[in-house]
Design a protein around this motif. Sequence first.
Motif, PDB file in Angstrom:
ATOM      1  N   LEU A 325       0.824  -1.203   0.000  1.00  0.00           N
ATOM      2  CA  LEU A 325       0.000   0.000   0.000  1.00  0.00           C
ATOM      3  C   LEU A 325       0.863   1.260   0.000  1.00  0.00           C
ATOM      4  N   SER A 326       0.618   2.126  -0.993  1.00  0.00           N
ATOM      5  CA  SER A 326       1.369   3.374  -1.070  1.00  0.00           C
ATOM      6  C   SER A 326       0.479   4.592  -0.852  1.00  0.00           C
ATOM      7  N   LYS A 327      -0.811   4.445  -1.129  1.00  0.00           N
ATOM      8  CA  LYS A 327      -1.717   5.598  -1.014  1.00  0.00           C
ATOM      9  C   LYS A 327      -2.995   5.174  -0.319  1.00  0.00           C
ATOM     10  N   LEU A 328      -3.294   5.815   0.822  1.00  0.00           N
ATOM     11  CA  LEU A 328      -4.509   5.525   1.583  1.00  0.00           C
ATOM     12  C   LEU A 328      -5.202   6.842   1.890  1.00  0.00           C
ATOM     13  N   GLU A 329      -6.338   7.111   1.227  1.00  0.00           N
ATOM     14  CA  GLU A 329      -7.072   8.359   1.410  1.00  0.00           C
ATOM     15  C   GLU A 329      -8.487   8.045   1.883  1.00  0.00           C
ATOM     16  N   LEU A 330      -8.770   8.413   3.138  1.00  0.00           N
ATOM     17  CA  LEU A 330     -10.062   8.107   3.760  1.00  0.00           C
ATOM     18  C   LEU A 330     -10.728   9.373   4.298  1.00  0.00           C
ATOM     19  N   SER A 331     -10.360  10.532   3.797  1.00  0.00           N
ATOM     20  CA  SER A 331     -10.876  11.779   4.366  1.00  0.00           C
ATOM     21  C   SER A 331     -12.381  11.916   4.169  1.00  0.00           C
ATOM     22  N   THR A 342      -0.125  -0.551  13.833  1.00  0.00           N
ATOM     23  CA  THR A 342       0.436  -1.248  12.676  1.00  0.00           C
ATOM     24  C   THR A 342       0.459  -0.391  11.418  1.00  0.00           C
ATOM     25  N   VAL A 343      -0.289   0.728  11.419  1.00  0.00           N
ATOM     26  CA  VAL A 343      -0.260   1.619  10.256  1.00  0.00           C
ATOM     27  C   VAL A 343       1.164   2.087  10.000  1.00  0.00           C
ATOM     28  N   GLY A 344       1.909   2.310  11.061  1.00  0.00           N
ATOM     29  CA  GLY A 344       3.278   2.772  10.918  1.00  0.00           C
ATOM     30  C   GLY A 344       4.208   1.759  10.296  1.00  0.00           C
ATOM     31  N   ASN A 345       3.722   0.523  10.100  1.00  0.00           N
ATOM     32  CA  ASN A 345       4.567  -0.519   9.511  1.00  0.00           C
ATOM     33  C   ASN A 345       4.445  -0.591   7.995  1.00  0.00           C
ATOM     34  N   LEU A 346       3.616   0.257   7.414  1.00  0.00           N
ATOM     35  CA  LEU A 346       3.426   0.230   5.963  1.00  0.00           C
ATOM     36  C   LEU A 346       4.600   0.932   5.303  1.00  0.00           C
ATOM     37  N   THR A 347       5.588   0.152   4.948  1.00  0.00           N
ATOM     38  CA  THR A 347       6.868   0.702   4.499  1.00  0.00           C
ATOM     39  C   THR A 347       6.802   1.353   3.119  1.00  0.00           C
ATOM     40  N   GLU A 348       5.788   1.002   2.308  1.00  0.00           N
ATOM     41  CA  GLU A 348       5.672   1.572   0.963  1.00  0.00           C
ATOM     42  C   GLU A 348       4.792   2.808   0.941  1.00  0.00           C
ATOM     43  N   LEU A 349       4.224   3.189   2.085  1.00  0.00           N
ATOM     44  CA  LEU A 349       3.253   4.274   2.149  1.00  0.00           C
ATOM     45  C   LEU A 349       3.893   5.614   1.780  1.00  0.00           C
ATOM     46  N   THR A 350       3.271   6.292   0.818  1.00  0.00           N
ATOM     47  CA  THR A 350       3.721   7.628   0.444  1.00  0.00           C
ATOM     48  C   THR A 350       2.662   8.689   0.756  1.00  0.00           C
ATOM     49  N   ASP A 351       1.387   8.299   0.750  1.00  0.00           N
ATOM     50  CA  ASP A 351       0.291   9.254   0.896  1.00  0.00           C
ATOM     51  C   ASP A 351      -0.725   8.690   1.884  1.00  0.00           C
ATOM     52  N   PHE A 352      -0.877   9.358   3.048  1.00  0.00           N
ATOM     53  CA  PHE A 352      -1.783   8.876   4.091  1.00  0.00           C
ATOM     54  C   PHE A 352      -2.685  10.018   4.517  1.00  0.00           C
ATOM     55  N   SER A 369       8.028   4.181   7.891  1.00  0.00           N
ATOM     56  CA  SER A 369       7.507   4.649   6.601  1.00  0.00           C
ATOM     57  C   SER A 369       8.503   5.625   5.978  1.00  0.00           C
ATOM     58  N   LYS A 370       9.551   5.103   5.450  1.00  0.00           N
ATOM     59  CA  LYS A 370      10.635   5.937   4.934  1.00  0.00           C
ATOM     60  C   LYS A 370      10.237   6.674   3.657  1.00  0.00           C
ATOM     61  N   LYS A 371       9.176   6.208   2.971  1.00  0.00           N
ATOM     62  CA  LYS A 371       8.775   6.821   1.711  1.00  0.00           C
ATOM     63  C   LYS A 371       7.624   7.805   1.879  1.00  0.00           C
ATOM     64  N   LEU A 372       7.118   7.983   3.099  1.00  0.00           N
ATOM     65  CA  LEU A 372       5.945   8.814   3.332  1.00  0.00           C
ATOM     66  C   LEU A 372       6.233  10.269   2.963  1.00  0.00           C
ATOM     67  N   THR A 373       5.422  10.802   2.023  1.00  0.00           N
ATOM     68  CA  THR A 373       5.605  12.190   1.596  1.00  0.00           C
ATOM     69  C   THR A 373       4.449  13.077   2.038  1.00  0.00           C
ATOM     70  N   TYR A 374       3.267  12.517   2.200  1.00  0.00           N
ATOM     71  CA  TYR A 374       2.086  13.316   2.542  1.00  0.00           C
ATOM     72  C   TYR A 374       1.338  12.641   3.678  1.00  0.00           C
ATOM     73  N   ALA A 392      10.909  14.125  11.559  1.00  0.00           N
ATOM     74  CA  ALA A 392      12.202  13.653  11.056  1.00  0.00           C
ATOM     75  C   ALA A 392      12.060  12.633   9.940  1.00  0.00           C
ATOM     76  N   LEU A 393      10.826  12.357   9.499  1.00  0.00           N
ATOM     77  CA  LEU A 393      10.665  11.386   8.415  1.00  0.00           C
ATOM     78  C   LEU A 393      11.400  11.887   7.177  1.00  0.00           C
ATOM     79  N   PRO A 394      12.252  11.059   6.581  1.00  0.00           N
ATOM     80  CA  PRO A 394      13.200  11.558   5.569  1.00  0.00           C
ATOM     81  C   PRO A 394      12.541  12.046   4.276  1.00  0.00           C
ATOM     82  N   SER A 395      11.374  11.493   3.903  1.00  0.00           N
ATOM     83  CA  SER A 395      10.762  11.864   2.630  1.00  0.00           C
ATOM     84  C   SER A 395       9.563  12.779   2.782  1.00  0.00           C
ATOM     85  N   LEU A 396       9.199  13.099   4.022  1.00  0.00           N
ATOM     86  CA  LEU A 396       7.964  13.840   4.267  1.00  0.00           C
ATOM     87  C   LEU A 396       8.044  15.263   3.706  1.00  0.00           C
TER      88      LEU A 396
END
Length: 1010
Positions: A325-331, A342-352, A369-374, A392-396
């Motif tokens: 999972l890379s994108k999860l939008e539930l707004s 466990t949400v924090g374990n989604l290593t491919e997540l970029t958009d939450f 979540s090293k790839k999280l940007t949003y 401190a998330l590197p890609s945020l």
Amino acid sequence: MKTLFFLSIFCITCILPAFSQCLDDQKSLLLGLRNSLRFDLSYSTKLVHWNHTKDCCNWDGVECDVFGHIISLQLDNETISGGIENSEYLFNLSYLEKLNLAFNGFNYSQIPKGISNLANLTHLNLSHAEFAGQVPHEVLRLKKLVSLDLSNYFYLSPFVQLENPDLKMLVQNLKELKELYLDSVDISAQGNDWCHALSSSLPDLRILSLRGCNISGPIDSSLLELRSLSVLQLDFNDLASEVPDFLANFSRLTTLSLAFCSLVGSLPERILEIPSLQNLDLSDNPLLSGSFPLFLQEGSLRTLVLQYTNFSGPLPDSISNLTMLSKLELSNCRFFGQLPPTVGNLTELTDFDISDNNFIGSIPLFSLSKKLTYLDVSNNSLTGNIPSSLFALPSLISLQLSENEFHGQVQELSNLSSSLLKELDVSSNNLEGAVPKFFFELEHLQILSLFSNKFNGTIQLETFKSLSLSRLDLSQNDLFIQLTDSNSSLPLFPNIKVLKLASCKLQRFPNLHRQSKLSILDLSCNQLRGEIPNWIWEIGNGSLRVLNLSNNLLHGFQKPYKFPSLYMLDLRSNQLQGELSIPPLSSVYVDYSYNYFTNSIPNDIGHFLSNADFFSVSNNNLTGEIPPSICSATTLQVLDLSANALTGGIPPCLPKKKMLGVLSLGRNNLSGTIPDTFSVNCSLKTLDLQKNALNGTIPGSLVNCPFLEVLNIGNNRFEDTFPCMLMKTHLHVLILRSNKFYGDLHCPKSFQEWSYLQIIDISTNNFSGDFSLLPFSKWKGMIRANDNKKSQYDHLRLDFWKVRGYYQDTVTVTMKGLVMELTKILLIFTSIDFSNNKFHGEIPYSIGDLKSLYGLNLSHNELTGPIPASIGNLTQLGSLDLSVNKLTGKIPVELASLTYLSFLNLSYNRLFGKIPEGPQFQTFSAASFKGNDGLYGCPIDTSCYEKGSGISPPGFQTEEVHLKKEIDWDYVSAALGFAVAFGSTVWLTLHCKRWREMFLGKDNKIPLTE
């Protein structure tokens, strides 16, 4: 022999590449094509480089076969605007297999008929190229097509039509199709028709995209014949049906997109469990419900978009099984409960994005979540401290934490020079302490919002100079912003566009002379005194568009001055004097209310409000008549001239204004009648004419305003009967108090149901009639109980289209024996005031059906009979006044169970018997029961209070502790706010988050004044 054959094949394959250079005739056709096309040389990346010096097979966008024939032409994004309509060059490239003209601009011309000459085409892409009109029959001759793309932007109106030929004819002729993209092509077909057409002719179809095609539902099961289907995109169609369960049978489905489809019902859980499914988008279907299943291990989902749906329930721990999972939008859904760690374990997540839900508890750690940007968790009920690891998330790039219940101090961090963070919004929380120092080390930070927290301490405004900020909001904290005098020729913030320093204890204007890009400035709620400096109008050479100086101590304008092209000008609640300043022609929102402006409203004011949505000069000292030029303000949605000393009549043009939603002229000295000129399908929601000298009757044309919610004509000289015709509107508030209305309230059967009415005050008139005949059981607005906690804070308001703000209605009621003003009309608040009339008869038992009633005042009438025990059903009742009537019998014991009842007056009736005992009744004084000679017991009998116990009889509420001109809103579980609460405002931004993302990207947390 065999050896010779293979040797010949080998030699041919070796020799052919030597002859694969472009043939002369092919090169000539391409050069002719280039010279005949109309395109912009400065933006071209391919055509501009075509010339004689190179082999044409090596030109950008060109591909040849081994014989030198042109087989592929990729001319997308070349700004081509014409030259192919009857092109002898393009349509003689007979070997062409792939043609791509996407993302050009052919000015809505028809697809050229000469395309039929390209009989070898397997791939044709004309998408987003501004073609229009009917798809020509010549396209049907392209029998070898495997991929056809005629799409346009699916959020625009269709330009291309499939009518003759229609979809059925198209697919019957192009049976080799495996990919079909027709987004925004007008197909206009029923569910059975388009499904059967496709399934019967295209058995090998893999990709089907029909977004915005005017097709309807339901999706027919015949579609299952498309066994190879992997992508199904039907967004922006009015399917108006449920999501069929059989979609789960597509074993190869990787993408399912049904956004904006008016879907209803509940999503079958099997859809979320399709093993091959990678992308699911069901967003913007508010009537579609569902919840999450137990996700299986190694789930294939990569994007899951459910925003603006009715999905609910918790987010399961098994969400971590969706490892891809890379994108999860539930707004904007109804999810609730705690967020699983466990949400924090989604290593491919970029958009939450889980904003605008009901999540509680702490926010999970996203350290993996090293790839999280949003990351957007705004507008929930999340609590606790904000984990410092988030910063401190590197890609945020964007971190949105606003409108939660985070508290405490943000822990300091170090070594954040490598941070990519551009947007940081922690507004509307309970964060405290000093502003963290590491915020000033975020080198890439462009947006910083600390609005509405408890940050404290002193900050030098120049401290933020080290950041490349485009937006800074420090408003509504306990900060003291210090200004330093600087004669520097450089601007304080070179890139700043939005600066908000409301409630920052400023005592003088910051030095913003040299800000070249500043467009929004909010200095409201400070201690600014004196004149508004004239340099403020010259910021950025007139780039200023929004200025909020409200709630200061300003008394005038430094001269000379000239307004720039402002969209919003908010100067309310100052001490401005003299004549009213003419607003700029560009104004969308102008608020001069709560000042000391005098003289008359300028005669030509309306000509300067031609673009305005909102204009308020309420609570000033203006005199004279309402100028007729106000009719020139054709786009006005709110006109508030209340609380002045205006005279004359109401201009007949005002009721004619179809866009007008609020007309507030109350508390003036207006005379005459209400013009009977309300236009058909008028937009009026609020008509406030209270406290004038108006007379006559309620105009019949007011029924042309079906959305009317508030009618307040109290304290005038109207003489009319009860306005039964208004029951057909959306009326929530009806105030007829203190006029000369007469007659009974008995309306025809077709006019007996109040669907929305929540406040009615017809006190101090000459109404009469048998009270027992009133059909309270049909007053639905006071019957329905509201259990939704969030909706308890909803209130009557008019939202603006252009400025994304709202006008808040105000109404005066008599409650607890006092006249008081409700400055926010909550939808859960209901009251009835029929006092000071001539009603007779009994109080009907059906009054107990009004479950949400808070206030009931029937005093000073001629009511008889007993107090109905059904009043005990009114569990929300806070104020009950039945005094000065002819009521008889005992006080029902059921009244003693009304735990919210804080005011009771049963005085001067003919009641008898013992006063019921109960904790609430013991709080009322003897005056509540005065004038009923037959009553006895506590509190009339003072002996019920033990001598020496320290307990004394309570005072009558209207004489002692309750002599407060406000309501204790603990009883209705909500707070009251300022009457015209508008705050900061955005002009010309679209309201829907989904649309903002399409046009503006992910920056969807724009404050109200941007």
